[in-house]
Scaffold this active site. Structure first.
Site, mmCIF file in Angstrom:
data_model
loop_
_atom_site.group_PDB
_atom_site.id
_atom_site.type_symbol
_atom_site.label_atom_id
_atom_site.label_comp_id
_atom_site.label_asym_id
_atom_site.label_seq_id
_atom_site.Cartn_x
_atom_site.Cartn_y
_atom_site.Cartn_z
ATOM 1 N N ASN A 106 71.397 55.468 12.744
ATOM 2 C CA ASN A 106 70.868 54.397 13.599
ATOM 3 C C ASN A 106 69.731 54.922 14.456
ATOM 4 O OD1 ASN A 106 70.824 51.801 14.842
ATOM 5 N ND2 ASN A 106 71.937 52.632 16.598
ATOM 6 N N HIS A 108 68.066 54.128 18.166
ATOM 7 C CA HIS A 108 68.403 53.422 19.404
ATOM 8 C C HIS A 108 67.337 53.733 20.458
ATOM 9 C CE1 HIS A 108 70.860 51.455 22.393
ATOM 10 N NE2 HIS A 108 70.613 52.474 23.206
ATOM 11 N N SER A 135 66.467 57.697 20.320
ATOM 12 C CA SER A 135 67.438 58.597 19.672
ATOM 13 C C SER A 135 67.689 58.138 18.245
ATOM 14 C CB SER A 135 68.785 58.559 20.414
ATOM 15 O OG SER A 135 68.635 58.879 21.773
ATOM 16 N N ASP A 144 76.582 52.772 19.643
ATOM 17 C CA ASP A 144 75.481 53.694 19.968
ATOM 18 C C ASP A 144 75.999 55.084 20.320
ATOM 19 O OD1 ASP A 144 73.625 51.668 19.486
ATOM 20 O OD2 ASP A 144 73.798 50.924 21.528
#
Ligand code: GRF
Length: 227
Positions: A106, A108, A135, A144
């Site tokens: 992911n 973020h 990040s 997250d």
């Protein structure tokens, strides 16, 4: 060659930058499928690039578990190596996350663990932080969360609004996600189900545009910031 699935929900600018980077930097990777959970600009943009797309709306399934399972099955059919979340605005359940452990990544827009969740730029301004950023991390079942792969930071200025800050962070996003993909393709980074190993913490093999943007602000998972 690395095969990717990318999950999106919105404008898809990170997805497009990944596609452009594969082309422009000759990264040994291909986007096998872009999946969205709603009709969105990004899905149209992917289709316009000739990338396979699929819209899988939550409302067509009984519950989130069934929705996740259908997405997982679609991804498995594509035989991908990694699943990149790029603005996918739904929380994937633990069954899905476990199925793709070590392959699910992911991006973020904050320096995790600070500012998980939404409205990260406004919250950073409200908190008065001097440093903000982006990040890339492995996804686990918490929001997250998960081991960091790479971060990039910038200084917050007095005049930054949330919108201005979002734009400045997005410029970092558009370089750092392609760099992580490049690093996977060149096997300079190895992802484990619960950890990340960089074999050489260097931007040296990256194209100049990536180096120019990331060199002043890259943060490796051990906290070091050398190039
Ligand atoms: C980005 O800020 C990303 O970090 C966050 O959602 C946003 C997606 O933007 N997860 P885009 O759809 O890639 O333009």
């Amino acid at each position: 060659m690395i095969r990717l699935a990318i999950l999106i929900s919105g404008r898809g600018s990170n997805m497009l930058h990944l596609a452009d980077a594969i082309e422009n930097y000759k990264i040994d990777a291909t986007i096998a499928l872009v999946i969205s959970n709603k009709d969105c600009d990004g899905i149209a943009l992917a289709a316009a690039q000739g990338i396979a797309t699929k819209v899988m709306k939550r409302s067509n399934f009984d519950n989130s578990l069934a929705h996740d399972a259908a997405i997982a099955s679609t991804i498995e059919d594509c035989h991908v190596d990694y699943v990149f979340l790029a603005g996918y605005m739904a929380i994937l359940g633990s069954v899905f996350v476990d199925q793709f452990a070590g392959k699910l990544i992911n991006i973020h827009p904050s320096l995790l663990p600070a500012f998980k969740g939404l409205y990260t730029h406004q919250r950073a301004i409200d908190a008065g932080v001097k440093t903000h950023g982006v990040s890339i991390h492995l996804v686990n079942a918490a929001l997250d969360d998960g081991p960091l792969i790479l971060q990039a930071s910038l200084g917050v200025t007095e005049t930054d609004t949330a919108k201005v800050l979002a734009g400045r962070v997005l410029q970092l996003e558009h370089q750092i996600y392609p760099f992580v993909l490049l690093s996977l393709a060149t096997q300079n980074v190895t992802l484990l189900p619960d950890g990340v190993i960089w074999h050489a913490k260097t931007l040296a093999a990256a194209p100049a545009e990536i180096q120019n943007v990331l060199a002043p602000c890259v943060i490796w998972p051990d906290g070091s910031s050398h190039q």
